[in-house]
Write an enzyme that holds these catalytic residues in place. Structure first.
Site, PDB file in Angstrom:
ATOM      1  N   GLU A 259       0.888  -1.176   0.000  1.00  0.00           N
ATOM      2  CA  GLU A 259       0.000   0.000   0.000  1.00  0.00           C
ATOM      3  C   GLU A 259       0.915   1.212   0.000  1.00  0.00           C
ATOM      4  O   GLU A 259       1.509   1.542   1.026  1.00  0.00           O
ATOM      5  CB  GLU A 259      -0.904  -0.005   1.241  1.00  0.00           C
ATOM      6  CG  GLU A 259      -1.762  -1.248   1.395  1.00  0.00           C
ATOM      7  CD  GLU A 259      -2.919  -1.316   0.403  1.00  0.00           C
ATOM      8  OE1 GLU A 259      -3.127  -0.342  -0.343  1.00  0.00           O
ATOM      9  OE2 GLU A 259      -3.596  -2.347   0.365  1.00  0.00           O
ATOM     10  N   CYS A 293      -2.409   9.282   2.480  1.00  0.00           N
ATOM     11  CA  CYS A 293      -2.078   8.752   1.155  1.00  0.00           C
ATOM     12  C   CYS A 293      -3.150   9.048   0.115  1.00  0.00           C
ATOM     13  O   CYS A 293      -2.856   9.185  -1.054  1.00  0.00           O
ATOM     14  CB  CYS A 293      -1.853   7.249   1.251  1.00  0.00           C
ATOM     15  SG  CYS A 293      -3.242   6.373   1.996  1.00  0.00           S
ATOM     16  N   GLU A 392       4.674  12.802  -4.684  1.00  0.00           N
ATOM     17  CA  GLU A 392       3.868  12.862  -3.468  1.00  0.00           C
ATOM     18  C   GLU A 392       4.592  13.752  -2.455  1.00  0.00           C
ATOM     19  O   GLU A 392       5.753  13.501  -2.123  1.00  0.00           O
ATOM     20  CB  GLU A 392       3.705  11.451  -2.889  1.00  0.00           C
ATOM     21  CG  GLU A 392       2.814  11.435  -1.680  1.00  0.00           C
ATOM     22  CD  GLU A 392       2.731  10.064  -1.031  1.00  0.00           C
ATOM     23  OE1 GLU A 392       3.782   9.446  -0.799  1.00  0.00           O
ATOM     24  OE2 GLU A 392       1.607   9.615  -0.771  1.00  0.00           O
TER      25      GLU A 392
HETATM   26  P1  NAD Z   1       8.341   5.084   4.664  1.00  0.00           P
HETATM   27  O1  NAD Z   1       8.263   4.350   3.384  1.00  0.00           O
HETATM   28  O2  NAD Z   1       9.461   6.007   4.880  1.00  0.00           O
HETATM   29  O3  NAD Z   1       8.384   4.031   5.898  1.00  0.00           O
HETATM   30  C1  NAD Z   1       7.392   3.057   6.076  1.00  0.00           C
HETATM   31  C2  NAD Z   1       7.939   1.964   6.969  1.00  0.00           C
HETATM   32  O4  NAD Z   1       8.989   1.261   6.297  1.00  0.00           O
HETATM   33  C3  NAD Z   1       8.524   2.439   8.281  1.00  0.00           C
HETATM   34  O5  NAD Z   1       8.160   1.532   9.303  1.00  0.00           O
HETATM   35  C4  NAD Z   1      10.015   2.392   8.010  1.00  0.00           C
HETATM   36  O6  NAD Z   1      10.802   2.298   9.183  1.00  0.00           O
HETATM   37  C5  NAD Z   1      10.106   1.142   7.171  1.00  0.00           C
HETATM   38  N1  NAD Z   1      11.311   1.009   6.339  1.00  0.00           N
HETATM   39  C6  NAD Z   1      12.097   1.987   5.840  1.00  0.00           C
HETATM   40  N2  NAD Z   1      13.081   1.449   5.071  1.00  0.00           N
HETATM   41  C7  NAD Z   1      12.904   0.106   5.093  1.00  0.00           C
HETATM   42  C8  NAD Z   1      13.566  -0.991   4.467  1.00  0.00           C
HETATM   43  N3  NAD Z   1      14.629  -0.807   3.681  1.00  0.00           N
HETATM   44  N4  NAD Z   1      13.094  -2.240   4.696  1.00  0.00           N
HETATM   45  C9  NAD Z   1      12.016  -2.449   5.477  1.00  0.00           C
HETATM   46  N5  NAD Z   1      11.336  -1.449   6.091  1.00  0.00           N
HETATM   47  C10 NAD Z   1      11.768  -0.185   5.889  1.00  0.00           C
HETATM   48  O7  NAD Z   1       6.921   5.808   4.833  1.00  0.00           O
HETATM   49  P2  NAD Z   1       6.462   6.889   5.902  1.00  0.00           P
HETATM   50  O8  NAD Z   1       7.206   8.155   5.648  1.00  0.00           O
HETATM   51  O9  NAD Z   1       6.466   6.309   7.267  1.00  0.00           O
HETATM   52  O10 NAD Z   1       4.920   7.078   5.498  1.00  0.00           O
HETATM   53  C11 NAD Z   1       4.510   7.906   4.455  1.00  0.00           C
HETATM   54  C12 NAD Z   1       4.234   7.116   3.203  1.00  0.00           C
HETATM   55  O11 NAD Z   1       3.258   6.097   3.469  1.00  0.00           O
HETATM   56  C13 NAD Z   1       3.622   7.953   2.091  1.00  0.00           C
HETATM   57  O12 NAD Z   1       4.255   7.646   0.887  1.00  0.00           O
HETATM   58  C14 NAD Z   1       2.160   7.514   2.048  1.00  0.00           C
HETATM   59  O13 NAD Z   1       1.521   7.668   0.813  1.00  0.00           O
HETATM   60  C15 NAD Z   1       2.283   6.077   2.427  1.00  0.00           C
HETATM   61  N6  NAD Z   1       1.008   5.569   2.907  1.00  0.00           N
HETATM   62  C16 NAD Z   1       0.278   4.777   2.055  1.00  0.00           C
HETATM   63  C17 NAD Z   1      -0.966   4.306   2.462  1.00  0.00           C
HETATM   64  C18 NAD Z   1      -1.773   3.413   1.552  1.00  0.00           C
HETATM   65  O14 NAD Z   1      -2.679   2.756   2.064  1.00  0.00           O
HETATM   66  N7  NAD Z   1      -1.510   3.356   0.267  1.00  0.00           N
HETATM   67  C19 NAD Z   1      -1.455   4.628   3.727  1.00  0.00           C
HETATM   68  C20 NAD Z   1      -0.684   5.432   4.562  1.00  0.00           C
HETATM   69  C21 NAD Z   1       0.557   5.905   4.150  1.00  0.00           C
END
Ligand code: NAD
Length: 487
Positions: A259, A293, A392
């Protein structure tokens, strides 16, 4: 002032000290400490995956009937509900959500999601296929059989910062309902509510079914993506990280549910109910300071009403109260962190440099000396090829692009790497439906239709892979097996 501190992670039913101690969580409205969270090692994440595997193998959860799992999940939902009020202040302190959003979407929604998946756990896991007589060259005889839905195994639930507990509840609720065991890994910036959620769910379920790990760096999540004990990664977060996880998962062909990000179009035709369309545009613009999102951040407005519509929005933005999310009447709180604000400010600078017009906002509010605030920002005279229309931003920034007719609106909306959501506003229902069908996105909402928890949820293109939501989530967290027999 004392703030909550958790130095432990949950492995195999035991809360154990995180190898690297704790790190500070910062209140984004005050820049003061909001708490301390556990910093575990990659080895502990691996151990948590191993514990989840052991719990899956021993059948204490996976071998229960759906009804039995549903009853325990319902108990977890009730226990969470009893604790909800205590969690609101913590949630505001670590996420910066304004109080009404913290109360409803950040906290109450968790109990709703757990209860929903408690109900869905009882869905029949078997479907009989009607017997068919086959007489072809390759297959002869009566084909009869069963389609059986089975758990996948160990699911790593890796979640983003914007709705930490709600997002986690959606993942663990669905995964557990199907009979999987889980390892939860929340975003580093605001994991303390998720600690409490895991504590509650673990207290009701057999040991090792729910495990929790946490740390400030990417290594903890990375360990889960490579662990041989993890069968599925349910990830919500940015497209950039989703891509890395998809690559790591490919080595063992792990199942993934992705997602990811969005850059959704909010299409306003001239015959739309203008008041409702403005109110909705304001809502999706500023809700949780744009850290959502599904935000309709590309506002596509029919050319004949473009100037009037965008001027109305800019004027309305001036009436929004920005400030401490605890204060009554505040509708726009801070961004979650200094890093997130810096990212948003970079995009605003890029928009200006690319020649878009700053119709309102664009700055830190002058009256707030502390906190990671940004004024609601509207760019007009935007072209769809500008960075601010393509990437985004994840802040209270929207870009308004004019269109001449229906075909151009659809073309601009679909000219995006993302495909998560879309909004259409028109007094002509047939046209609104035509446009909705033409949009390459996982969801389209017409004239402000509310979100539907029974609907599939997910993205086309780089907004994700697979579908969450209601019974579609049950499919996402399951393997299907066909058992055929012949008389
Ligand atoms: P992010 O991608 O920076 O981090 C998400 C998670 O991934 C965190 O727990 C982070 O610690 C972990 N992570 C980071 N690098 C990793 C790796 N190499 N391997 C495994 N895990 C890793 O996202 P964010 O800044 O926390 O959240 C914002 C983003 O989330 C936006 O892009 C938003 O659109 C998206 N989002 C999408 C939805 C959806 O349903 N489509 C819902 C909410 C948020």
């Amino acid at each position: 002032m004392t703030v909550p501190a958790c130095g432990d992670v949950l492995i195999g039913g035991h809360w154990v000290a995180a190898d690297k101690g704790t790190y500070q969580i910062t209140d984004p409205a005050t820049e003061e400490p909001a708490g301390h969270a556990p910093a575990c090692s990659a080895a502990q994440a691996m151990a948590a995956a191993g514990a989840a595997r052991a719990a899956w193998d021993n059948g204490s959860w996976s071998a229960l009937s759906g009804q039995e799992r549903g009853a325990l999940l319902r108990k977890a939902a009730e226990q969470f509900k009893a604790r909800m009020n205590d969690l609101v202040d913590l949630t505001i302190a670590e996420t910066g959500a304004v109080r009404p959003v913290a109360v409803s979407q950040q906290v109450a929604a968790v109990a709703v999601r757990l209860a929903k998946f408690a109900d869905l756990a009882a869905l029949s896991p078997e479907e009989a296929l009607p017997p068919r007589e086959l007489a072809g060259p390759g297959a002869r005889g009566i084909a009869a059989g069963l389609v059986v839905r089975e758990p996948i195994g160990v699911v790593a639930c890796i979640t983003p910062f914007n709705f930490p507990m709600t997002n986690c509840a959606g993942k663990i609720g669905a995964a557990l309902a199907c009979g999987n065991t889980v390892v939860v890994k929340p975003a580093p910036v605001d994991p303390l509510g998720v600690v409490e959620l895991c504590r509650i769910v673990d207290s009701v379920l057999p040991p090792g079914v729910v495990n929790f790990v946490c740390g400030p760096g990417a290594d903890v999540g990375e360990a889960l993506t490579t662990s041989p004990n993890v069968d599925m990664i349910s990830f919500t977060g940015s497209t950039a990280v989703g891509r890395q996880i998809q690559q790591a998962a490919a080595a063992r062909m792990k199942r993934t549910l992705m997602e990811l990000g969005g850059k959704s179009a909010n299409i306003i035709f001239a015959d739309a109910d203008r008041n409702k369309a403005v109110a909705n545009a304001m809502q999706v613009w500023t809700f949780h300071s744009g850290q959502i999102c599904i935000a309709g951040t590309r506002l596509l407005v029919e050319a004949s009403i473009y100037d009037e519509f965008t001027a109305g929005l800019a004027k309305a933005a001036a009436s929004l109260t920005i400030g401490d999310p605890r204060e009554p009447g505040v509708v726009v709180g801070p961004l979650v962190s200094a890093a997130q604000r810096a990212r948003v400010e970079q995009f605003i600078a890029q928009g200006i440099a690319d020649g878009a017009t700053l119709a309102c906002g664009g700055k830190r509010p002058a009256h707030l000396r502390r906190g990671y605030f940004i004024e609601p920002t509207l760019f007009t005279n935007v072209r769809n090829d500008m960075t601010v229309a393509r990437e985004e931003i994840f802040g209270p920034v929207i870009t308004a692009i004019p269109f001449r007719d229906e075909a151009e609106a659809i073309a601009i909306a679909n000219d995006s790497d993302y495909g998560l959501y879309g909004y259409v506003w028109s007094g002509d229902t047939a046209r609104a439906l035509r446009v909705a069908r033409a949009l390459r996105t996982g969801t389209v909402q017409i004239n402000g239709s509310p979100m539907n928890a029974d609907a599939p949820f997910g993205g086309y293109k780089q907004s994700g892979l697979g579908r969450d939501g209601g019974r579609y989530a049950i499919e996402a967290y399951s393997e299907l097996k066909y058992i055929g027999w012949t008389a």
